[in-house]
Write a protein that holds these residues in place. Structure first.
Motif, mmCIF file in Angstrom:
data_model
loop_
_atom_site.group_PDB
_atom_site.id
_atom_site.type_symbol
_atom_site.label_atom_id
_atom_site.label_comp_id
_atom_site.label_asym_id
_atom_site.label_seq_id
_atom_site.Cartn_x
_atom_site.Cartn_y
_atom_site.Cartn_z
ATOM 1 N N TYR A 326 11.420 -34.355 9.048
ATOM 2 C CA TYR A 326 10.565 -35.437 8.560
ATOM 3 C C TYR A 326 9.103 -34.982 8.480
ATOM 4 O O TYR A 326 8.410 -35.207 7.478
ATOM 5 N N ILE A 327 8.626 -34.338 9.537
ATOM 6 C CA ILE A 327 7.235 -33.890 9.559
ATOM 7 C C ILE A 327 6.998 -32.830 8.491
ATOM 8 O O ILE A 327 5.959 -32.824 7.816
ATOM 9 N N TRP A 343 -2.557 -25.298 11.354
ATOM 10 C CA TRP A 343 -2.828 -25.702 12.741
ATOM 11 C C TRP A 343 -2.357 -27.136 12.986
ATOM 12 O O TRP A 343 -1.708 -27.431 13.987
ATOM 13 N N LEU A 344 -2.666 -28.025 12.036
ATOM 14 C CA LEU A 344 -2.347 -29.436 12.216
ATOM 15 C C LEU A 344 -0.837 -29.681 12.205
ATOM 16 O O LEU A 344 -0.327 -30.488 12.994
ATOM 17 N N ILE A 345 -0.111 -28.992 11.348
ATOM 18 C CA ILE A 345 1.340 -29.145 11.321
ATOM 19 C C ILE A 345 1.936 -28.694 12.653
ATOM 20 O O ILE A 345 2.827 -29.347 13.209
ATOM 21 N N SER A 364 5.173 -22.538 10.357
ATOM 22 C CA SER A 364 5.001 -21.339 9.543
ATOM 23 C C SER A 364 5.790 -21.434 8.241
ATOM 24 O O SER A 364 5.345 -20.950 7.193
ATOM 25 N N GLY A 365 6.965 -22.085 8.272
ATOM 26 C CA GLY A 365 7.741 -22.277 7.050
ATOM 27 C C GLY A 365 7.036 -23.169 6.057
ATOM 28 O O GLY A 365 7.077 -22.936 4.838
ATOM 29 N N VAL A 366 6.343 -24.208 6.566
ATOM 30 C CA VAL A 366 5.591 -25.105 5.688
ATOM 31 C C VAL A 366 4.376 -24.387 5.110
ATOM 32 O O VAL A 366 4.039 -24.528 3.925
ATOM 33 N N ALA A 384 -3.711 -19.358 13.711
ATOM 34 C CA ALA A 384 -3.922 -20.796 13.487
ATOM 35 C C ALA A 384 -2.681 -21.590 13.898
ATOM 36 O O ALA A 384 -2.776 -22.615 14.589
ATOM 37 N N VAL A 385 -1.515 -21.109 13.475
ATOM 38 C CA VAL A 385 -0.273 -21.789 13.838
ATOM 39 C C VAL A 385 -0.018 -21.682 15.334
ATOM 40 O O VAL A 385 0.348 -22.663 15.996
ATOM 41 N N SER A 386 -0.239 -20.499 15.888
ATOM 42 C CA SER A 386 0.058 -20.269 17.306
ATOM 43 C C SER A 386 -0.805 -21.124 18.219
ATOM 44 O O SER A 386 -0.303 -21.726 19.177
ATOM 45 N N CYS A 387 -2.102 -21.192 17.945
ATOM 46 C CA CYS A 387 -2.960 -21.972 18.845
ATOM 47 C C CYS A 387 -2.721 -23.471 18.679
ATOM 48 O O CYS A 387 -2.922 -24.244 19.619
ATOM 49 N N GLY A 388 -2.263 -23.901 17.502
ATOM 50 C CA GLY A 388 -1.920 -25.310 17.341
ATOM 51 C C GLY A 388 -0.724 -25.714 18.180
ATOM 52 O O GLY A 388 -0.612 -26.856 18.633
ATOM 53 N N SER A 389 0.154 -24.746 18.450
ATOM 54 C CA SER A 389 1.392 -25.068 19.170
ATOM 55 C C SER A 389 1.186 -25.309 20.661
ATOM 56 O O SER A 389 2.113 -25.730 21.347
ATOM 57 N N ILE A 390 -0.008 -25.070 21.172
ATOM 58 C CA ILE A 390 -0.246 -25.296 22.604
ATOM 59 C C ILE A 390 -0.708 -26.724 22.880
ATOM 60 O O ILE A 390 -0.678 -27.198 24.015
#
Length: 445
Positions: A326-327, A343-345, A364-366, A384-390
């Protein structure tokens, strides 16, 4: 709306655990079943989904946490943990004990998983708390924050490494750039957070059974050389395998052996065997005494493992319930900076699903189609993706429950401490990533 279901499930979980005082393991399973029913997972499939979530989570963590706890308890009961704590105090002094914990956690956490490094270092933190008569969070929180930062921001940890593969980014460059963001951000939060008034007001005690309560005399403790060697053995094995894997892709029996002994469970098992001898018969302690230490650690870990496993069941229900899909669909048409979007995703997925690894892989797929045409460095997008995941670690994150149980906190206090520091780390990380992209552009790299 799927996100509403997530929000309500979190509120129900908090109600069960804070108002009704229901056990965390039972609360998580009840909420997981409720979410599964609401999200339309067939009733006949729910037990399998719960089992898959528990099995996947426990399979990843039980060997690591169990063996690590045994190593820590053997070292604690022999005086080795106190020897290391005394050495840290001698080098840094009581005033700089937090700096010592941050440096130790940063060096070890660069290559080791959060859970592995945590169970190796936490006995030393517990011993320092007792020796210095400091508060548990004053000593332990800087360690946890530094480890969280290293694990979430940098390869060779699983999330960043998986994203680097998706974006075809250089793992080496990602690690190099990431250190300039992760080290200052992690150190800053690690030293600031224990000083905040709402954190200083908390005074949890060290959980019983995970560390020896005995204070050893100088002549009773093993030497610093033996104590440090055993503590660092899993670090050397795991880090050595990770570094070797980064610099060579050879498929040889030697590499297979290095990867075998460098896997976390095997490295910790070998360390436990060495610890049993080094802090048992070698110094005059019987095998029966050492076995009692291992049994005590296993008993103390039982409820922690159950709660972590139930957290995995909750996460699996959210994944099977279609929350991540969904997201992914809802954010695919957003028109914002690729760095901020990625980052936001990752942040949204982390809040909804709890698993940082699932969040980064899905995000990362998006964001993948944005990398090629944006002109942004692939390594920067990985960060960007990695730091968003924390961000926003809360009750659907198994790591949250590990943090809560080891630091003996209530659910509300754990949210106040862990959820806030992980969120601020993610925001600082985003700022660092944007600055890094600007610097690379100016330098024309």
């Amino acid at each position: 709306m799927p996100l509403v279901v997530v929000g309500i499930s979190v509120l129900v979980l908090l109600f069960l655990m804070t108002k009704l005082r229901l056990n965390g393991f039972a609360s998580l399973l009840l909420v997981a079943v409720g979410v599964a029913l609401v999200r339309g997972i067939p009733v006949a499939d729910i037990p399998d989904v719960l089992s898959k979530g528990i099995g996947g989570q426990i399979g990843d963590t039980m060997l690591t946490i169990g063996l690590g706890a045994m190593v820590g308890r053997v070292m604690g009961d022999s005086g080795a943990a106190q020897r290391i704590a005394a050495k840290l105090l001698a080098v840094c002094g009581p005033r700089w004990v937090q700096v010592a914990m941050v440096l130790t956690a940063t060096l070890i956490g660069v290559t080791m998983f959060y859970e592995v490094a945590f169970v190796i270092i936490v006995p030393i933190a517990f011993t320092l708390v007792r020796v210095t008569r400091s508060k548990l969070l004053w000593v332990g929180l800087p360690m946890s924050i530094a480890l969280s930062t290293m694990h979430s921001f940098l390869p060779p940890h699983p999330g960043p490494t998986a994203v680097a593969a998706t974006f075809h980014a250089s793992v080496g460059l990602t690690l190099f750039y990431g250190l300039f963001i992760a080290v200052p951000a992690g150190a800053f939060i690690a030293l600031v957070w224990p000083r905040l008034p709402f954190v200083r007001a908390m005074n949890p005690s060290v959980p019983t059974g995970l560390v020896s309560d005995r204070t050893f005399e100088e002549e009773e403790m093993p030497s610093a050389a033996w104590s440090l060697s055993v503590a660092l053995l899993p670090v050397v094995l795991i880090a050595g395998a990770a570094v070797t894997d980064m610099v060579t892709s050879a498929d040889t029996p030697v590499m297979h052996f290095i990867n075998f002994v460098g896997s976390a469970p095997i490295a910790l098992l070998l360390t436990l065997l060495v610890a049993i001898w080094a802090f048992g018969p070698r110094i005059g302690r019987s095998l029966e005494e050492v076995s009692a230490s291992c049994r005590g650690a296993a008993q103390a870990m039982a409820m922690i493992l159950l709660v972590i496993g139930a957290g995995g069941a909750f996460k699996q229900v959210l994944v099977n319930g279609g929350i991540s899909d969904y997201i992914k669909q809802a954010t695919s048409g957003w028109s914002v900076s690729p760095i901020i979007l990625a980052w936001l995703i990752a942040v949204i997925l982390r809040v909804a699903l709890g698993s940082a690894t699932v969040a980064v892989v899905t995000a990362s797929g998006v964001a993948l189609p944005l990398v090629a045409g944006s002109g942004i460095h692939a390594e920067v997008m990985v960060l960007a993706v990695s730091c968003g995941s924390i961000a926003f670690s809360h009750v659907n994150d198994p790591g949250f429950w590990m943090f809560k149980e080891y630091f003996n906190l209530s659910v509300i206090d754990a949210i106040k401490v862990r959820t806030t520091y992980t969120t601020v780390l993610a925001i600082l990380g985003l700022g660092g990533v944007l600055a890094m992209e600007r610097v690379l552009d100016v330098l024309n790299l």
